[in-house]
Design a protein around this motif. Structure first.
Motif: not given
Length: 134
Positions: A46-49, A109-119
């Motif tokens: 969901r975050r990626v999309n 950790a990966i899920a948290l990493s994509i909560h940032y822009e840029p990842h």
């Protein structure tokens, strides 16, 4: 040695319990699969999309907010080792000039990493890739 990876593929199985995400080496050809749970894979997808903006913070939003509220900066995540078929990871947080490593499941950790822009950067220790990468 740490190897930078990027999220390359997400596979969601509606009939199976385990979902799969694939990390790809940024400056190479190796692929690294990780089995994760449905909650984490759904959050990541969901975050990626950009499909979902919760009204209230979910677990990964809460952790991001907590780190920032305490004056920390999440720098990156590292998948550190494999033990008894289980991967281990750390969140690397900088606070007051000190680098703090916080134990984490790789999926969180990966899920948290994509909560940032840029990842945020995702690293995997070379020894883990030697055991598992294709």
């Amino acid at each position: 040695m740490l190897v930078e990876m990027e999220l390359s593929r997400i596979i969601i199985s509606e009939i199976g319990e385990q979902q799969v995400i694939y990390l790809r080496e940024v400056e190479g050809d190796r692929i690294f699969p990780i089995l994760i749970g449905i909650f984490e894979v759904t959050t990541i997808e969901r975050r990626v999309n950009n499909e979902f903006k919760p009204q209230r913070p979910l677990t990964h939003d809460l952790l991001k907010s907590t780190i920032e509220s305490l004056g920390g900066t999440l720098k990156d995540i590292v998948i550190t080792h494999l033990e008894d078929h289980t991967y281990y990871a750390v969140l690397r947080v900088e606070q007051d000039g000190e680098l703090i490593e916080i134990d984490s499941r790789p999926s969180d950790a990966i899920a948290l990493s994509i909560h940032y822009e840029p990842h945020l950067p995702i690293y995997v220790h070379e020894s883990v890739l030697e055991q598992t990468a294709k």
